[in-house]
Design an enzyme around this catalytic site. Structure first.
Site, PDB file in Angstrom:
ATOM      1  N   LEU A 143       0.839  -1.206   0.000  1.00 41.80           N
ATOM      2  CA  LEU A 143       0.000   0.000   0.000  1.00 41.80           C
ATOM      3  C   LEU A 143       0.866   1.244   0.000  1.00 41.80           C
ATOM      4  CD1 LEU A 143      -3.002  -0.306   2.433  1.00 41.80           C
ATOM      5  CD2 LEU A 143      -2.910  -0.587  -0.021  1.00 41.80           C
ATOM      6  N   SER A 144       0.510   2.180  -0.834  1.00 37.88           N
ATOM      7  CA  SER A 144       1.333   3.380  -0.923  1.00 37.88           C
ATOM      8  C   SER A 144       1.236   4.144   0.388  1.00 37.88           C
ATOM      9  CB  SER A 144       0.891   4.243  -2.086  1.00 37.88           C
ATOM     10  OG  SER A 144      -0.115   5.122  -1.650  1.00 37.88           O
ATOM     11  N   LYS A 145       2.299   4.850   0.702  1.00 42.08           N
ATOM     12  CA  LYS A 145       2.388   5.505   2.009  1.00 42.08           C
ATOM     13  C   LYS A 145       1.634   6.825   2.050  1.00 42.08           C
ATOM     14  CE  LYS A 145       4.747   3.261   5.133  1.00 42.08           C
ATOM     15  NZ  LYS A 145       5.765   2.367   4.680  1.00 42.08           N
ATOM     16  N   ARG A 146       1.167   7.297   0.885  1.00 42.07           N
ATOM     17  CA  ARG A 146       0.507   8.591   0.904  1.00 42.07           C
ATOM     18  C   ARG A 146      -0.671   8.538   1.860  1.00 42.07           C
ATOM     19  NH1 ARG A 146      -1.686  10.242  -3.958  1.00 42.07           N
ATOM     20  NH2 ARG A 146      -1.471   8.093  -4.673  1.00 42.07           N
ATOM     21  N   GLN A 147      -0.672   9.448   2.805  1.00 45.83           N
ATOM     22  CA  GLN A 147      -1.645   9.412   3.900  1.00 45.83           C
ATOM     23  C   GLN A 147      -3.084   9.282   3.406  1.00 45.83           C
ATOM     24  OE1 GLN A 147      -0.794  12.114   6.943  1.00 45.83           O
ATOM     25  NE2 GLN A 147      -2.880  12.398   7.591  1.00 45.83           N
TER      26      GLN A 147
END
Ligand code: GLU
Length: 486
Positions: free
Chosen positions: A257-261
Site C-alpha cells: 500500500l502506498s504511504k501517501r496518507q
C-alpha cells in the site's frame, strides 16, 4: 491461560489501514478468548513523534467501536489517563525500566558496549554491500578490554549491542508454521541508544514480558525482527509469546500500500462515506475468510469465527470495488433512523425537515455505494432540475402522445386522495389500470411520467417518485411538464 494481546503503534497522527487490520485481528482474538486487548504506545523514537497523534488514535478507535481493556484513555475533557494495572502504557514514560535489563546482559557477557561512529558504520556497510554480504555489525568493539571501555565511556558516546550467540532459533508462527533462523544471519542489534533510550527491540521484549503478553499478532513486516526478539527472551530466561505474523495489505497492483496518507488512513475511508460496519467487515476479512461462500460478517460474527489457522500467508489485496459493493449492502440494510443519521453529515445542504428528503433516502439507499452519493442523488427530489422538453417523449412515441397521457394521468392523480400516494402499490395500481384499460404500452405512460417527475432520463421508477414526492409536488411537476410540451 489468560490470553493477553496488544497493539503497539507508534503515534503517527492517523490510523494506517494496516494498523486497523492488526487492531481488528487482535481485537477479534482477544474478545473470542475472553482475553485482554491492550494498547501500548511505542514513542521512544522521538523523531517520529507527532503532536496530538495519540488523541487521534484513541478517537478513531472509539469511532470504530473497538474498545480496549488496558492502555491510554482519552477523557471527555480532552485529558489523557490510563486504565489497567500494567502501566505506564506509553513507552516514553517507562524509560527507567529498561536500563537494568541491559545491565543484566552486560554482566553476563550477552551484551557489549560499542563506540563505533555513524561514519565508521556507514563505511563498514558500504564495504559489505560491495562484497555482496548482508550488512551486519562486524563486532569491531567486542574485543575492547574492560578498562578501555570504562575509560572511553567517560568521553565518547556509545551504544549497547546484544551479542547474538552461535546456533539457530526456531519459533512456531501461528500463521506461518515453524521458522528457523541461523544466528549467523542475525545482527548484533543495538539495545540501548547513545541517548540512553531503548531501541524498539529491547523495549518490545521487556514490555511484552512485563505486561504478560501471551500472543503477538502483528504485520508480516515485523517477521525479520522476531529472531532477535526470541533470542533476547532466551537471554533473559523468559518464554516468548506466541507469534502470528499477519499478511501485508497490497494495492490492486499487488504492491505494498502506498504511504501517501490520503490513501491509507482509516479515517479517510470514513470521510469518503464508508460505514464503520463496512470497514470492520472489509478490513477484518483481508487475508482471512471464515467461510468461503460468504462475504458479509458482523463484528460479533468475526469475533466468533476468528481463527488464526485460517489466516492466509500471502499478501491481501485491497479491492476498492469490493469495498464499494460491501458498503452498498450495508447502506441498503440501514433502517430509516440510522440511514438518516449516517447520511446527514455528508449532505449538510439537504433539508431533512422536509419529508420528501426522508422518503427519498429510502429509495436512493438501494442505489448508493457511499454515503457521499446522497447529496447528489437527493437533490432532484427537492428541486427539479431544468430539462429540455424533448426528453419527455418516449422513443416510440411523439410529443402529442406524451401530452395526452400526462393530461390523463394528471386527472387520475388529482382525483386520488393523499392516501393513494402513501402506498406505493396503490399508486402503481392506478397507473397500471390506466395503461391496460387504454391498451397502451408501458413506455407511452411511464416514460413521460418518470421524466416529468424527475427531470432526468435516468431515475428511480415513476411509482417510487410519486411515493417520495407526494400528491402536491407530483401534480406540480406534471403541470410543469405539460407547460413545457404546450
Ligand atoms: N511499534 C511497532 C509498530 O509501529 C510495533 C511492532 C510490534 O507489534 O511489535 O507497529
Amino acid at each position: 491461560m489468560n490470553i493477553r494481546v496488544r497493539i503497539a503503534p507508534s503515534p503517527t497522527g492517523y490510523m494506517h489501514i494496516g494498523t486497523l487490520h492488526t487492531v481488528l485481528f487482535n481485537y477479534f482474538f482477544a474478545r473470542q478468548q475472553g482475553g485482554a486487548f491492550i494498547i501500548r504506545i511505542e514513542d521512544t523514537d522521538q523523531k517520529r513523534f507527532v503532536d496530538g497523534a495519540l488523541e487521534s488514535l484513541l478517537k478513531t478507535l472509539t469511532t470504530l467501536g473497538l474498545e480496549h481493556d488496558e492502555g491510554p484513555v482519552l477523557n471527555a475533557d480532552g485529558t489523557l489517563s490510563e486504565k489497567g494495572s500494567f502501566g505506564p502504557y506509553i513507552q516514553s514514560k517507562r524509560l527507567d525500566i529498561y536500563k537494568p535489563y541491559v545491565e543484566q546482559l552486560l554482566e553476563k557477557g550477552e551484551a557489549y558496549v560499542c563506540f563505533c561512529t555513524a561514519e565508521r558504520l556507514e563505511e563498514m556497510r558500504a564495504a559489505q554491500t560491495a562484497a555482496k554480504q548482508t550488512p551486519k555489525y562486524d563486532r569491531h568493539c567486542l574485543a575492547l578490554s574492560k578498562d578501555e571501555v570504562e575509560a572511553r565511556k567517560k568521553t565518547e558516546p556509545f551504544v549497547i549491542r546484544m551479542k547474538v550467540p552461535e546456533g539457530s532459533t526456531t519459533f512456531d508462527d501461528a500463521v506461518r508454521g515453524p521458522i528457523t533462523i541461523k544466528h549467523s544471519e542475525v545482527d548484533d542489534q543495538v539495545l540501548l541508544k547513545s541517548d540512553g533510550f531503548p531501541t524498539y527491540h529491547l523495549a518490545v521484549v521487556v514490555d511484552d514480558h512485563l505486561m504478560e503478553i501471551t500472543h503477538v499478532l502483528r504485520g508480516e513486516e515485523w517477521l525479520p525482527s522476531t529472531p532477535k526478539q526470541v533470542i533476547l527472551c532466551q537471554m533473559f530466561g523468559w518464554e516468548s509469546p506466541v507469534f502470528a505474523h499477519i499478511p501485508l495489505l497490497l494495492n490492486a497492483d499487488k504492491k505494498k500500500l502506498s504511504k501517501r496518507q490520503g490513501d491509507v488512513a482509516a479515517e479517510d475511508f470514513l470521510s469518503k462515506g464508508y460505514l464503520v460496519d463496512t470497514l470492520i467487515n472489509f478490513v477484518g476479512t483481508l487475508g482471512f475468510n471464515p467461510k468461503s461462500d460468504e462475504e458479509i460478517y458482523s463484528k460479533a460474527q468475526l469475533i466468533e469465527l476468528f481463527d488464526l489457522s485460517k489466516v492466509n500467508r500471502s499478501g491481501a489485496v485491497m479491492n476498492i470495488e469490493k469495498l464499494d459493493w460491501m458498503n452498498h449492502q450495508y447502506i441498503a440494510k440501514l433502517d430509516e433512523q440510522k440511514l438518516y443519521e449516517a447520511v446527514k453529515p455528508f449532505a449538510p445542504e439537504i433539508d431533512f425537515t422536509n419529508p420528501i428528503a426522508l422518503r427519498a433516502l429510502q429509495i436512493e439507499k438501494s442505489r448508493a455505494n457511499r454515503l457521499t452519493d446522497f447529496a447528489a442523488s437527493l437533490a432532484p427530489y427537492l428541486g427539479i432540475p431544468a430539462y429540455v422538453p424533448t426528453i419527455l417523449v418516449w422513443k416510440k412515441a411523439d410529443a402529442e402522445d406524451a401530452k395526452k397521457n400526462l393530461e390523463n394521468i394528471r386527472a387520475i392523480l388529482s382525483g386520488a386522495g393523499e392516501e393513494a400516494f402513501a402506498d406505493i402499490t396503490l399508486i402503481e395500481g392506478l397507473i397500471k389500470e390506466y395503461i391496460s384499460t387504454n391498451a397502451l404500452q408501458n413506455g407511452n405512460v411511464l416514460w413521460p411520467l418518470r421524466v416529468a417527475l424527475s427531470g432526468a432520463e435516468k431515475s428511480a421508477s415513476p411509482f417510487e417518485l410519486l411515493w417520495v414526492l407526494g400528491r402536491g409536488e407530483s401534480l406540480k411537476r406534471i403541470e410543469n411538464a405539460l407547460n413545457l410540451l404546450a
